[in-house]
Design a protein around this motif. Structure first.
Motif, PDB file in Angstrom:
ATOM      1  N   MET A   1      -8.251  11.365  27.841  1.00  0.00           N
ATOM      2  CA  MET A   1      -7.017  11.333  28.634  1.00  0.00           C
ATOM      3  C   MET A   1      -5.951  10.545  27.866  1.00  0.00           C
ATOM      4  N   SER A   2      -4.729  11.074  27.807  1.00  0.00           N
ATOM      5  CA  SER A   2      -3.664  10.386  27.091  1.00  0.00           C
ATOM      6  C   SER A   2      -3.231   9.149  27.863  1.00  0.00           C
ATOM      7  N   ARG A   3      -2.795   8.148  27.121  1.00  0.00           N
ATOM      8  CA  ARG A   3      -2.381   6.893  27.737  1.00  0.00           C
ATOM      9  C   ARG A   3      -0.980   7.030  28.312  1.00  0.00           C
ATOM     10  N   ARG A   4      -0.720   6.330  29.399  1.00  0.00           N
ATOM     11  CA  ARG A   4       0.596   6.324  30.021  1.00  0.00           C
ATOM     12  C   ARG A   4       1.640   5.815  29.030  1.00  0.00           C
ATOM     13  N   PRO A   5       2.870   6.340  29.102  1.00  0.00           N
ATOM     14  CA  PRO A   5       3.932   5.808  28.229  1.00  0.00           C
ATOM     15  C   PRO A   5       4.065   4.297  28.384  1.00  0.00           C
ATOM     16  N   PHE A   6       4.500   3.628  27.332  1.00  0.00           N
ATOM     17  CA  PHE A   6       4.716   2.185  27.337  1.00  0.00           C
ATOM     18  C   PHE A   6       5.915   1.891  28.235  1.00  0.00           C
ATOM     19  N   ILE A   7       5.702   1.066  29.246  1.00  0.00           N
ATOM     20  CA  ILE A   7       6.749   0.805  30.240  1.00  0.00           C
ATOM     21  C   ILE A   7       7.369  -0.575  30.025  1.00  0.00           C
ATOM     22  N   VAL A   8       8.703  -0.587  29.896  1.00  0.00           N
ATOM     23  CA  VAL A   8       9.473  -1.818  29.775  1.00  0.00           C
ATOM     24  C   VAL A   8      10.290  -1.995  31.055  1.00  0.00           C
ATOM     25  N   ALA A   9      10.060  -3.086  31.768  1.00  0.00           N
ATOM     26  CA  ALA A   9      10.792  -3.377  33.002  1.00  0.00           C
ATOM     27  C   ALA A   9      11.844  -4.445  32.724  1.00  0.00           C
ATOM     28  N   ILE A  10      13.090  -4.147  33.077  1.00  0.00           N
ATOM     29  CA  ILE A  10      14.176  -5.115  32.913  1.00  0.00           C
ATOM     30  C   ILE A  10      14.856  -5.304  34.264  1.00  0.00           C
ATOM     31  N   ASP A  11      14.698  -6.490  34.836  1.00  0.00           N
ATOM     32  CA  ASP A  11      15.300  -6.811  36.120  1.00  0.00           C
ATOM     33  C   ASP A  11      16.343  -7.907  35.951  1.00  0.00           C
ATOM     34  N   GLY A  12      17.135  -8.100  36.996  1.00  0.00           N
ATOM     35  CA  GLY A  12      18.126  -9.164  36.969  1.00  0.00           C
ATOM     36  C   GLY A  12      19.302  -8.835  37.864  1.00  0.00           C
ATOM     37  N   PRO A  13      20.156  -9.817  38.119  1.00  0.00           N
ATOM     38  CA  PRO A  13      21.325  -9.618  38.992  1.00  0.00           C
ATOM     39  C   PRO A  13      22.436  -8.857  38.282  1.00  0.00           C
ATOM     40  N   ALA A  14      23.441  -8.448  39.038  1.00  0.00           N
ATOM     41  CA  ALA A  14      24.596  -7.749  38.483  1.00  0.00           C
ATOM     42  C   ALA A  14      25.309  -8.640  37.479  1.00  0.00           C
ATOM     43  N   GLY A  15      25.725  -8.041  36.359  1.00  0.00           N
ATOM     44  CA  GLY A  15      26.494  -8.773  35.365  1.00  0.00           C
ATOM     45  C   GLY A  15      25.675  -9.544  34.358  1.00  0.00           C
ATOM     46  N   ALA A  16      24.344  -9.426  34.440  1.00  0.00           N
ATOM     47  CA  ALA A  16      23.490 -10.143  33.488  1.00  0.00           C
ATOM     48  C   ALA A  16      23.409  -9.411  32.150  1.00  0.00           C
ATOM     49  N   GLY A  17      23.922  -8.182  32.113  1.00  0.00           N
ATOM     50  CA  GLY A  17      23.902  -7.401  30.878  1.00  0.00           C
ATOM     51  C   GLY A  17      22.715  -6.484  30.752  1.00  0.00           C
ATOM     52  N   LYS A  18      21.958  -6.322  31.842  1.00  0.00           N
ATOM     53  CA  LYS A  18      20.708  -5.573  31.734  1.00  0.00           C
ATOM     54  C   LYS A  18      20.919  -4.077  31.509  1.00  0.00           C
ATOM     55  N   SER A  19      21.964  -3.494  32.093  1.00  0.00           N
ATOM     56  CA  SER A  19      22.183  -2.057  31.926  1.00  0.00           C
ATOM     57  C   SER A  19      22.492  -1.706  30.475  1.00  0.00           C
ATOM     58  N   THR A  20      23.433  -2.431  29.888  1.00  0.00           N
ATOM     59  CA  THR A  20      23.805  -2.162  28.500  1.00  0.00           C
ATOM     60  C   THR A  20      22.649  -2.490  27.563  1.00  0.00           C
ATOM     61  N   ALA A  21      21.989  -3.611  27.804  1.00  0.00           N
ATOM     62  CA  ALA A  21      20.853  -3.994  26.964  1.00  0.00           C
ATOM     63  C   ALA A  21      19.734  -2.960  27.069  1.00  0.00           C
TER      64      ALA A  21
END
Length: 235
Positions: A1-21
């Protein structure tokens, strides 16, 4: 069975730069990008257009099954957010829809309906990995993510970033109003009963207040590469 894709979770409040990063990190690694905040924004926009109150669970429950939300590559890079086939990438980034997204994301009926969508987008066939950004990725959507980051910054820095973004888009607003809206959203997101904004216990905290974006992205990329290498080791 193939392994699940590598998952990167990025959380944080608005304006922390998480969307662009997150977008830059996904591009640098060759991973898929799943902007969960954009999904909730699209729901808020759909509810606004349909005249559905953000706290009307019954009507939201009726609205959600008929919505088709997906991402497509944007000309020149990045991605477009499509709602029922319409590119709403710009319309979902207005201040009223930002507050609307925070409101609908607090409704259990909305979160339950969108949880599976977020997971399917991240684990779709052909993905080597996926970067997801939002407010509960590491705590609810993918509590078993391969790496979790929680990005933050001082309230003043976050408000300034958002104000500059709105000005650049031709959306007039005062810094004081942006800060007030941000404080309300922070309070709503942190105090909601369902999936409140908080770092996962095993998240790596990154304060972006005085860091250039390239430095933030490179630090995240270094950590992901190290964990990818460890994952590749036998045993």
């Amino acid at each position: 069975m193939s392994r699940r894709p590598f998952i990167v979770a990025i959380d944080g409040p608005a304006g922390a730069g998480k969307s662009t990063a997150a977008r830059r990190l996904a591009g640098r690694l060759g991973f898929a990008m799943v902007d969960t905040g954009a999904i909730y924004r699209a729901v808020a926009l759909a509810a606004t257009r349909a005249g559905v109150a953000f706290d009307d669970d019954a009507r939201l429950g009726d609205l959600l099954p008929g919505l088709a939300i997906r991402f497509e590559p944007a000309p020149g890079g990045g991605q477009c957010v499509l709602l029922d086939g319409e590119d709403v990438s710009a319309e979902i980034r207005t201040a009223p829809i930002s507050l609307g997204a925070s409101a609908v994301s607090a409704r259990p009926v909305v979160r339950a309906a969108l949880l599976g969508l977020q997971q399917r987008l991240a684990t779709a066939a052909g993905h080597r990995g996926a970067v997801l950004e939002g407010r509960d990725i590491g705590t609810v959507v993918f509590p078993d993510a391969d790496v979790k980051f929680f990005l933050t910054a001082t309230p003043e820095v976050r408000a300034r970033r958002r104000h500059d973004e709105l000005v650049a888009k031709g959306q007039p607003s005062t810094l004081a109003q942006v800060l007030a809206d941000q404080q309300k959203r922070d309070r709503d997101d942190s105090e909601r009963a369902v999936a409140p904004l908080r770092p996962a216990d095993d998240a790596l905290l990154v304060d972006t207040s005085g860091l250039p974006l390239d430095g933030v992205v490179e630090a995240l990329a270094d950590e992901v590469r190290a964990r990818l290498a460890a994952r590749a080791q036998p045993g």
